[in-house]
Enzyme design. Structure first.
Site, PDB file in Angstrom:
ATOM      1  N   PRO A   1      61.569 -11.499  61.817  1.00  0.00           N
ATOM      2  CA  PRO A   1      61.915 -12.511  62.834  1.00  0.00           C
ATOM      3  C   PRO A   1      60.859 -12.479  63.938  1.00  0.00           C
ATOM      4  O   PRO A   1      60.967 -11.733  64.907  1.00  0.00           O
ATOM      5  CB  PRO A   1      63.285 -12.043  63.341  1.00  0.00           C
ATOM      6  CG  PRO A   1      63.275 -10.562  63.119  1.00  0.00           C
ATOM      7  CD  PRO A   1      62.417 -10.301  61.926  1.00  0.00           C
TER       8      PRO A   1
ATOM      9  N   ASP B   1      57.097  -8.808  66.071  1.00  0.00           N
ATOM     10  CA  ASP B   1      58.387  -8.640  65.404  1.00  0.00           C
ATOM     11  C   ASP B   1      59.437  -8.415  66.486  1.00  0.00           C
ATOM     12  O   ASP B   1      59.415  -7.391  67.181  1.00  0.00           O
ATOM     13  CB  ASP B   1      58.302  -7.454  64.439  1.00  0.00           C
ATOM     14  CG  ASP B   1      59.556  -7.287  63.584  1.00  0.00           C
ATOM     15  OD1 ASP B   1      60.618  -7.803  63.982  1.00  0.00           O
ATOM     16  OD2 ASP B   1      59.463  -6.632  62.524  1.00  0.00           O
ATOM     17  N   HIS B   2      60.367  -9.364  66.594  1.00  0.00           N
ATOM     18  CA  HIS B   2      61.350  -9.276  67.683  1.00  0.00           C
ATOM     19  C   HIS B   2      62.343  -8.143  67.479  1.00  0.00           C
ATOM     20  O   HIS B   2      63.118  -7.816  68.388  1.00  0.00           O
ATOM     21  CB  HIS B   2      62.114 -10.600  67.812  1.00  0.00           C
ATOM     22  CG  HIS B   2      62.293 -11.051  69.220  1.00  0.00           C
ATOM     23  ND1 HIS B   2      62.714 -10.206  70.227  1.00  0.00           N
ATOM     24  CD2 HIS B   2      62.100 -12.256  69.817  1.00  0.00           C
ATOM     25  CE1 HIS B   2      62.795 -10.875  71.356  1.00  0.00           C
ATOM     26  NE2 HIS B   2      62.416 -12.128  71.142  1.00  0.00           N
ATOM     27  N   ARG B   3      62.317  -7.510  66.312  1.00  0.00           N
ATOM     28  CA  ARG B   3      63.198  -6.359  66.101  1.00  0.00           C
ATOM     29  C   ARG B   3      62.693  -5.110  66.810  1.00  0.00           C
ATOM     30  O   ARG B   3      63.476  -4.219  67.158  1.00  0.00           O
ATOM     31  CB  ARG B   3      63.321  -6.065  64.603  1.00  0.00           C
ATOM     32  CG  ARG B   3      63.980  -7.162  63.784  1.00  0.00           C
ATOM     33  CD  ARG B   3      63.897  -6.861  62.298  1.00  0.00           C
ATOM     34  NE  ARG B   3      62.503  -6.783  61.834  1.00  0.00           N
ATOM     35  CZ  ARG B   3      62.150  -6.522  60.572  1.00  0.00           C
ATOM     36  NH1 ARG B   3      63.094  -6.286  59.665  1.00  0.00           N
ATOM     37  NH2 ARG B   3      60.871  -6.479  60.228  1.00  0.00           N
TER      38      ARG B   3
END
Length: 469
Positions: free
Chosen positions: A262, A439-441
């Site tokens: 994401p 990566d938004h994680r």
């Protein structure tokens, strides 16, 4: 009496299961020395020359240029012993000619990998309908020329019948399955397909990847899609370019990145006038004979390592199975390089411990190897962060796709003169757009924004970088 030995495509390491024949380096009837390169192949990672561990006379080649072969498939056969083609002589004193060659060979295939121990002979299991391979005739000891005629080159079928027979192994209690490629078996397992229920379209019923993919489509298709497929099986026309080798590997990695990560992107314009002035001063201070000039890419790479030291969240990867973020200690900096065979990402190892000059020298070396197709598989893997200078294509900005399984990529546009407010006055300055896809994680926008702002500050005021040196 010479002994005919079969040399198979070796395990190329890095989890590679197949390779494409790019160029044969020997012909049938040629004398080869031990460890002499005999074929150039392209894997999903790089172009490599494969040396033959046997010395003797080439009696057969398997596969034309452009053929894709799985690991373990025969490449060629070599008559080892006192065979010497009429009209040719082996180099004396080399110790690697055909005469007196040891059937065991050298054991070397690729630097860092090798052939290992000779394979143990096992009983072959064949399903009904698969014919046993015919024994290849062996040339008389007096001349190798008849051997070249008696043993034909396998040039029609991508995988010879001999490979099929030797690769058929039990796949369950109900009987054997005609499958050569481990990739085909893996693909079938991932989609819960029983290979015993498939009909192979390859030689002697060999099950190919296309057969498995067709079965997957038929299982997952809706009734309406299946009806359309049955009514219109023809594919659209036009030129078709196979997605294999380096280009295929890049396509798979980018598609996986889009599926799993994401991502989000932030960008900022930066005044690079001072950075360009600093580069000019550095190169001028070196003087004649001081070594290669410092490139803008090397400066940006050094800025990245300093930024990653402040924001280590972006030098990480996500272990999806364990549901953990793995923060990495070393910065293995990848940089995008465009070649005739497509986009590749060579990696500068331990960039955090290198100076700007050292990083620049390594970038130059890897770029040249990428253009000549001589990069080793290990030089294309293991990156933790990627720097993408798409400004060389004359564009200002982009939203790059993260190089899976990394967590971020910094994109750099072209550096061009633009109107800019500098010290309260409108002036023409050299401006560059920087973009960060992350990566938004692994982090939130605050961390990503802080990283990008620090990079921009170093670009606008290179003295900021002195604190990290």
């Amino acid at each position: 009496m010479p002994q005919v030995l079969e040399f198979k495509l070796p395990d190329l390491g890095e989890g590679l299961t197949e390779a494409e024949i790019v160029r044969w380096l020997v012909e049938v009837g040629d004398v080869v020395a031990i460890d002499q390169p005999v074929v150039e192949v392209e894997t999903a990672k790089a172009m490599v020359e494969v040396p033959c561990p046997y010395g003797g006379v080439v009696t057969a080649r398997f596969g034309e240029e452009g053929t894709e072969l799985p690991v373990g498939a025969p490449l060629l056969t070599v008559a080892v012993g006192s065979v010497e083609p009429s009209g040719s002589t082996a180099e004396s004193g080399s110790g690697t000619g055909a005469a007196g060659a040891e059937p065991s060979g050298s054991g070397n295939v690729l630097v860092g990998y090798g052939t290992g121990a000779p394979p143990v002979r096992r009983k072959r299991v064949r399903p009904e309908g698969l014919s046993a391979p015919a024994a290849a005739p062996v040339a008389p000891a007096t001349s190798a020329a008849p051997a070249a005629q008696a043993v034909p080159v396998a040039s029609v079928a991508p995988v010879p019948a001999a490979v099929v027979a030797s690769a058929v192994v039990p796949d369950g209690a109900q009987g054997p399955v005609a499958v050569v490629s481990p990739l085909v078996r893996k693909l079938a397992r991932q989609h819960d397909l029983d290979l015993r229920q498939l009909s192979g379209s390859g030689p002697d019923g060999l099950i190919l990847r296309a057969d498995v993919e067709s079965a997957i489509r038929s299982v997952t298709a809706t009734p309406q899609e299946a009806a359309v497929t049955d009514q219109a099986p023809a594919r659209p026309g036009g030129e078709r370019v196979p997605l294999r080798g380096v280009r295929g590997a890049v396509a798979d990695k980018l598609a996986r990145s889009r599926r799993e990560i994401p991502d989000a992107t932030c960008w900022v314009d930066a005044d690079a006038t001072e950075l360009m002035a600093a580069r000019t001063a550095m190169n001028a201070a070196g003087g004649p004979g001081a070594g290669p000039k410092v490139s803008v890419l090397a400066l940006l790479a050094r800025i990245c390592t300093a930024a990653l030291a402040r924001y280590p969240e972006l030098n990480s990867t996500v272990d999806q199975d364990a549901r953990e973020i793995v923060r990495l200690s070393g910065v293995h900096l990848g940089f995008a390089a465009q070649t005739e065979r497509g986009l590749v990402v060579p990696v500068v190892r331990d960039a955090q411990a290198r100076s700007t000059e050292s990083i620049g020298a390594e970038i130059t070396r890897l770029t040249e190897a990428a253009r000549t197709g001589t990069l080793k598989p290990a030089e294309l893997t293991g990156g933790t962060f990627t720097l993408n200078n798409y400004g060389v294509f004359g564009v200002d900005g982009s939203t790059p796709i993260i190089n899976h399984p990394e967590a971020a990529m910094l994109g750099v546009g072209r550096i061009v003169p633009k109107p800019w407010v500098h010290e309260g006055e409108l002036a023409v300055r050299r401006v560059v757009q920087l973009s960060l896809t992350f990566d938004h994680r692994v982090c939130d926008g605050g961390t990503a924004g802080g990283f990008l702002r620090y990079v921009a500050d170093c670009v606008e005021q290179p003295t900021v970088l002195l604190r990290a040196l």
